[in-house]
Design a protein around this motif. Structure first.
Motif, PDB file in Angstrom:
ATOM      1  N   UNK A 119       0.826  -1.214   0.000  1.00 47.41           N
ATOM      2  CA  UNK A 119       0.000   0.000   0.000  1.00 47.41           C
ATOM      3  C   UNK A 119       0.859   1.261   0.000  1.00 47.41           C
ATOM      4  N   UNK A 120       1.936   1.261   0.777  1.00 41.56           N
ATOM      5  CA  UNK A 120       2.779   2.452   0.851  1.00 41.56           C
ATOM      6  C   UNK A 120       3.372   2.790  -0.511  1.00 41.56           C
ATOM      7  N   UNK A 121       3.873   1.788  -1.223  1.00 44.88           N
ATOM      8  CA  UNK A 121       4.490   2.045  -2.530  1.00 44.88           C
ATOM      9  C   UNK A 121       3.451   2.417  -3.579  1.00 44.88           C
ATOM     10  N   UNK A 122       2.285   1.765  -3.543  1.00 43.97           N
ATOM     11  CA  UNK A 122       1.224   2.127  -4.483  1.00 43.97           C
ATOM     12  C   UNK A 122       0.736   3.548  -4.238  1.00 43.97           C
ATOM     13  N   UNK A 123       0.657   3.936  -2.987  1.00 46.12           N
ATOM     14  CA  UNK A 123       0.223   5.295  -2.663  1.00 46.12           C
ATOM     15  C   UNK A 123       1.284   6.319  -3.034  1.00 46.12           C
ATOM     16  N   UNK A 124       2.554   5.962  -2.832  1.00 45.83           N
ATOM     17  CA  UNK A 124       3.635   6.918  -3.062  1.00 45.83           C
ATOM     18  C   UNK A 124       3.902   7.146  -4.537  1.00 45.83           C
ATOM     19  N   UNK A 125       3.919   6.058  -5.317  1.00 45.76           N
ATOM     20  CA  UNK A 125       4.337   6.164  -6.720  1.00 45.76           C
ATOM     21  C   UNK A 125       3.171   6.265  -7.698  1.00 45.76           C
ATOM     22  N   UNK A 126       2.015   5.742  -7.344  1.00 42.77           N
ATOM     23  CA  UNK A 126       0.890   5.721  -8.291  1.00 42.77           C
ATOM     24  C   UNK A 126      -0.325   6.491  -7.786  1.00 42.77           C
ATOM     25  N   UNK A 127      -0.254   7.014  -6.591  1.00 43.51           N
ATOM     26  CA  UNK A 127      -1.363   7.803  -6.073  1.00 43.51           C
ATOM     27  C   UNK A 127      -2.590   6.996  -5.717  1.00 43.51           C
ATOM     28  N   UNK A 128      -2.445   5.704  -5.475  1.00 41.78           N
ATOM     29  CA  UNK A 128      -3.589   4.865  -5.135  1.00 41.78           C
ATOM     30  C   UNK A 128      -4.073   5.200  -3.730  1.00 41.78           C
ATOM     31  N   UNK A 129      -5.393   5.204  -3.552  1.00 45.28           N
ATOM     32  CA  UNK A 129      -5.968   5.390  -2.241  1.00 45.28           C
ATOM     33  C   UNK A 129      -6.006   4.079  -1.460  1.00 45.28           C
ATOM     34  N   UNK A 130      -6.442   4.179  -0.221  1.00 43.15           N
ATOM     35  CA  UNK A 130      -6.464   2.998   0.640  1.00 43.15           C
ATOM     36  C   UNK A 130      -7.405   1.932   0.103  1.00 43.15           C
ATOM     37  N   UNK A 131      -8.611   2.317  -0.291  1.00 44.30           N
ATOM     38  CA  UNK A 131      -9.587   1.324  -0.732  1.00 44.30           C
ATOM     39  C   UNK A 131      -9.191   0.698  -2.055  1.00 44.30           C
ATOM     40  N   UNK A 132      -8.481   1.430  -2.890  1.00 47.10           N
ATOM     41  CA  UNK A 132      -7.996   0.856  -4.144  1.00 47.10           C
ATOM     42  C   UNK A 132      -6.847  -0.114  -3.898  1.00 47.10           C
ATOM     43  N   UNK A 133      -6.011   0.192  -2.925  1.00 50.77           N
ATOM     44  CA  UNK A 133      -4.832  -0.641  -2.673  1.00 50.77           C
ATOM     45  C   UNK A 133      -5.124  -1.842  -1.795  1.00 50.77           C
ATOM     46  N   UNK A 134      -6.218  -1.812  -1.021  1.00 50.21           N
ATOM     47  CA  UNK A 134      -6.488  -2.886  -0.064  1.00 50.21           C
ATOM     48  C   UNK A 134      -6.569  -4.260  -0.728  1.00 50.21           C
ATOM     49  N   UNK A 135      -7.364  -4.446  -1.802  1.00 54.19           N
ATOM     50  CA  UNK A 135      -7.374  -5.781  -2.421  1.00 54.19           C
ATOM     51  C   UNK A 135      -6.035  -6.166  -3.046  1.00 54.19           C
ATOM     52  N   UNK A 136      -5.310  -5.172  -3.577  1.00 57.15           N
ATOM     53  CA  UNK A 136      -4.001  -5.481  -4.163  1.00 57.15           C
ATOM     54  C   UNK A 136      -3.006  -5.909  -3.089  1.00 57.15           C
ATOM     55  N   UNK A 137      -3.060  -5.267  -1.926  1.00 54.11           N
ATOM     56  CA  UNK A 137      -2.172  -5.662  -0.829  1.00 54.11           C
ATOM     57  C   UNK A 137      -2.453  -7.097  -0.406  1.00 54.11           C
ATOM     58  N   UNK A 138      -3.732  -7.464  -0.314  1.00 54.97           N
ATOM     59  CA  UNK A 138      -4.071  -8.848   0.015  1.00 54.97           C
ATOM     60  C   UNK A 138      -3.618  -9.816  -1.057  1.00 54.97           C
ATOM     61  N   UNK A 139      -3.733  -9.421  -2.336  1.00 57.27           N
ATOM     62  CA  UNK A 139      -3.307 -10.287  -3.431  1.00 57.27           C
ATOM     63  C   UNK A 139      -1.802 -10.504  -3.406  1.00 57.27           C
ATOM     64  N   UNK A 140      -1.040  -9.434  -3.205  1.00 62.03           N
ATOM     65  CA  UNK A 140       0.416  -9.577  -3.145  1.00 62.03           C
ATOM     66  C   UNK A 140       0.834 -10.457  -1.961  1.00 62.03           C
ATOM     67  N   UNK A 141       0.193 -10.263  -0.814  1.00 64.00           N
ATOM     68  CA  UNK A 141       0.534 -11.079   0.349  1.00 64.00           C
ATOM     69  C   UNK A 141       0.179 -12.546   0.112  1.00 64.00           C
TER      70      UNK A 141
END
Length: 432
Positions: free
Chosen positions: A161-183
């Motif tokens: 989430x931190x990297x998606x927010x920092x480099x791509x401007x993703x919000x928390x709700x957009x990054x939440x499923x991606x964080x679970x997928x990566x994990x």
């Protein structure tokens, strides 16, 4: 047991307590302006020995009284099985009866009179560990796979989430499923090499995996910024309405939307309810999936892997699903941790975090959802209560864990019974 026997036992316990207290409490280093000096505190050792003596004497007297009330002339240990039976029966019903009460209390807690900013923030920390405990319970409690590197998935979710927010401007709700997928992906990566390992060997490999992730985060400075960490992580908003006193032009803040005066506690309460919802989703998913074929396969794998193979269950797929799903919820918790803190660094994901999460699962009772809630609250609030005694904070924590291991080694609310049992076929006339 006679009074003389109780006194002799208490004296022996006091001597052992004094010997253990000697290196821990008997000496203190002091600054003398030059080389460090040592100051003795033998009076503290005497106090510790006296407390142990009185406590042991009272305990033996209580056990003798309890045994006489029950009419049992057996040794002192005879009351332990009965106590375990009562708590085991309670553990089997806790998820059904205790969990609704805990959930109701969690929902109304921020509205109670004592719920100030500190209390709500502490409740948020407890819920983070509850969610992590429920996620690890899938791997350890249901599948029976000892995982000492669960903090790695927690870190993957946070950094995703931190990297998606920092480099791509993703919000928390957009990054939440991606964080679970990566994990979950990292959970499968971990699962493949350890498919043939069990017990201590599995624990060592998962421990190494957690340390590998932490060292990579520490040394890959081009991406993770190393020990400096990542700051300025985007905070979640209430459906696009930020929690700020002076929102940007054209943007309505949360307090303006509801006609409230601005207060920083609004964001704290919102974060509390966000992690509460995520934790309840984790609990609901776990309770449902354990009744499905894959959940029953986890429990069968926990009880006897050889019998699973004989019944046609694929241990490879079963272990991979357990690692992946457990890691997914760890990733969700990590993403929330990152957005709550606004700053993350590799120091937040050390081995001690994995140890605490595993201790929550074991202490609460492997397989018990309600037990994990109680254990998370105990292990999270105990260091806060002991903060006044900062010199003995870890000593208090360790002593509490030792007492739990002695009194209730299988966990507070142990519940390892299979979710579904085959009913015995009724005997008919002439049937063997």
């Amino acid at each position: 047991m006679t009074l003389a026997e109780r006194l002799r036992d208490a004296v022996m316990a006091a001597v052992v307590g004094a010997l253990l207290a000697l290196p821990l409490l008997g000496f203190e280093t002091v600054d003398t302006g030059g080389p460090l000096g040592i100051r003795t505190r033998f009076d503290w050792i005497a106090y510790a020995a006296g407390i142990v003596f009185v406590g042991r004497l009272v305990l033996l007297g209580f056990l003798d009284w309890y045994r006489s009330r029950q009419g049992r002339p057996e040794p002192l240990q005879s009351s332990a099985p009965a106590r375990r039976d009562v708590l085991t029966r309670l553990g089997s019903k806790a998820d059904k009866y205790l969990m609704p009460a805990l959930i109701a209390f969690a929902i109304i807690m921020p509205m109670l009179p004592f719920a100030n900013r500190t209390v709500v923030d502490l409740g948020t920390v407890v819920l983070i560990y509850v969610m992590l405990g429920w996620g690890l319970n899938i791997v350890v409690g249901l599948a029976g796979l000892l995982d000492l590197g669960y903090v790695a998935f927690y870190a993957v979710g946070a950094y995703s989430y931190a990297l998606l927010s920092l480099h791509f401007g993703f919000g928390f709700w957009e990054s939440l499923p991606l964080a679970g997928l990566f994990a979950a992906t990292f959970g499968m990566i971990l699962g493949f090499p350890v498919l043939r390992l069990r017990g201590d060997y599995l624990a060592i490999v998962t421990l190494g995996f957690g340390e590998i992730i932490r060292i990579v985060l520490l040394n890959w400075t081009e991406v993770t910024r190393g020990s400096n960490g990542i700051s300025g992580i985007q905070r979640p908003s209430f459906f696009g309405f930020p929690f700020s006193a002076d929102p940007p032009d054209g943007t309505t803040a949360f307090h303006q939307l509801f006609g409230l005066e601005y207060a920083s506690i609004h964001r704290i309460i919102f974060l509390y309810y966000v992690i509460l919802v995520l934790a309840l989703i984790t609990n609901f998913f776990t309770m449902r999936i354990r009744k499905l074929p894959v959940g029953r396969a986890w429990e069968a794998l926990r009880e006897d892997e050889i019998a699973c193979k004989a019944l046609g269950i694929n241990p490879t797929n079963t272990k991979l699903t357990a690692f992946a799903i457990g890691a997914m919820f760890g990733g969700f918790a990590g993403a929330f941790f990152a957005t709550r803190q606004g700053f993350i660094s590799p120091e937040s994901f050390s081995f001690i975090e994995s140890a605490v999460i595993l201790a929550i699962v074991v202490l609460g009772g492997m397989g018990s959802q309600a037990g994990i809630v109680l254990a998370a609250a105990f292990l999270t609030l105990l260091p806060e209560v002991a903060r006044e005694f900062s010199l003995f904070r870890m000593l208090t924590f360790g002593a509490a864990m030792v007492l739990i291991m002695i009194w209730r080694p299988q966990g507070l609310l142990a519940h390892r019974e299979p979710t579904i049992r085959l009913a015995e076929r009724p005997q008919t006339g002439g049937a063997a």
